[in-house]
Design an enzyme around this catalytic site. Sequence first.
Site, mmCIF file in Angstrom:
data_model
loop_
_atom_site.group_PDB
_atom_site.id
_atom_site.type_symbol
_atom_site.label_atom_id
_atom_site.label_comp_id
_atom_site.label_asym_id
_atom_site.label_seq_id
_atom_site.Cartn_x
_atom_site.Cartn_y
_atom_site.Cartn_z
ATOM 1 N N GLY A 1 22.071 106.290 105.556
ATOM 2 C CA GLY A 1 22.687 105.513 104.480
ATOM 3 C C GLY A 1 21.845 105.566 103.213
ATOM 4 N N VAL B 1 26.997 100.302 102.304
ATOM 5 C CA VAL B 1 28.133 99.417 102.595
ATOM 6 C C VAL B 1 27.693 97.987 102.260
ATOM 7 C CG1 VAL B 1 29.689 98.580 104.403
ATOM 8 C CG2 VAL B 1 28.973 100.975 104.379
ATOM 9 N N LYS C 1 21.371 103.135 101.332
ATOM 10 C CA LYS C 1 20.686 101.837 101.141
ATOM 11 C C LYS C 1 19.168 102.056 101.142
ATOM 12 C CE LYS C 1 19.480 97.433 102.300
ATOM 13 N NZ LYS C 1 18.494 97.601 103.284
ATOM 14 N N HIS D 1 26.242 100.882 109.679
ATOM 15 C CA HIS D 1 25.938 101.859 110.737
ATOM 16 C C HIS D 1 27.223 102.513 111.251
ATOM 17 C CE1 HIS D 1 22.411 99.000 111.311
ATOM 18 N NE2 HIS D 1 21.820 100.164 111.126
ATOM 19 N N GLY E 1 19.072 99.568 115.730
ATOM 20 C CA GLY E 1 19.918 98.580 116.395
ATOM 21 C C GLY E 1 20.337 97.450 115.474
ATOM 22 N N ASN E 2 20.842 96.373 116.079
ATOM 23 C CA ASN E 2 21.427 95.239 115.345
ATOM 24 C C ASN E 2 22.477 95.784 114.365
ATOM 25 O OD1 ASN E 2 20.791 92.759 112.988
ATOM 26 N ND2 ASN E 2 21.384 92.321 115.071
ATOM 27 N N LEU E 3 23.432 96.477 114.954
ATOM 28 C CA LEU E 3 24.332 97.324 114.167
ATOM 29 C C LEU E 3 25.356 96.517 113.378
ATOM 30 C CD1 LEU E 3 24.917 100.008 116.939
ATOM 31 C CD2 LEU E 3 23.222 100.021 115.097
ATOM 32 N N MET F 1 24.528 95.598 103.181
ATOM 33 C CA MET F 1 24.402 95.245 104.601
ATOM 34 C C MET F 1 23.046 95.695 105.131
ATOM 35 S SD MET F 1 28.039 95.609 106.399
ATOM 36 C CE MET F 1 29.450 94.801 105.691
#
Length: 280
Positions: A148, A177, A150, A37, A31-33, A185
Amino acid sequence: MKTVNEIEPLRQLRRQWRGAGELVALVPTMGNLHAGHLALVERGRELAHRVVVSIFVNPAQFDRADDLAAYPHTPEADRAKLAAAGVDCLFAPETATIYPDGGLATRVEVPGIGEILEGASRPGHFTGVATVVCKLFNLVEPELAIFGEKDFQQLLLIRRMVADLNMAVKVEALPTVRESDGLAMSSRNNRLGKKERALAPGLNLTLREIAAQINDYRGNLPALQELAGQQLADRGFQPDYVEIRRRQDLAPAAADDEQLVILAAAWLGDVRLIDNLMVG
Ligand code: PAF
């Protein structure tokens, strides 16, 4: 977009899609997109007929209670972003649905890759990740799952698990990203104060500077890693690690390895950031 919290309606949806011959992509999240995402969702829409996004803040992968407690929850904003992005199903289970007996009696351990770097700094973290991702795969039964880069070590760990356990899921990866100043991010960025947020791009900047010097340090990569740590400290971070590793398995890089990745973790105040950069 359908929102499903329980297992049975999820399975029903899954049966319906399978009956229609539709391929399903899963994007697992906590969450906390953010835009990172949503890029995964977009890729899912390109590759499959249906996209399921899971939102589950997985207690088993947090090594510190304060980190779990501080994890941002933004359910309404998340739902709106996913609906606008054309997601077919949001799967948002309660903790008791994922861990019916309250904990991890049966767990998925991925030794080797799960024990180094993030695994060494955050004991139990990757057992929590592998176990919950295995559960999500069992529940959603996706043809493909998208992650991702990341969390590059997480990505390799999941690929290892999928291969070792003969899971019928294709794992897709997308580049990190970034904000316009280079900061990767992450939901954790929201926890940075104004001063820390201004310093945060220094992590990616340091990785880029180190990457540019790799060929000069081919015979002595540990010295370059040390320099990177020093650079991060000068930029206001408390470095945890900066490591130059072989990209395929994160083993320490030899002088003639071509495909490398530089991975770093560092604290800014009480926020721990990670980033990585591919080289070669
Ligand atoms: O990368 C994440 O957000 C989490 O580690 C994941 C893959 C959703 C598992 O909880």
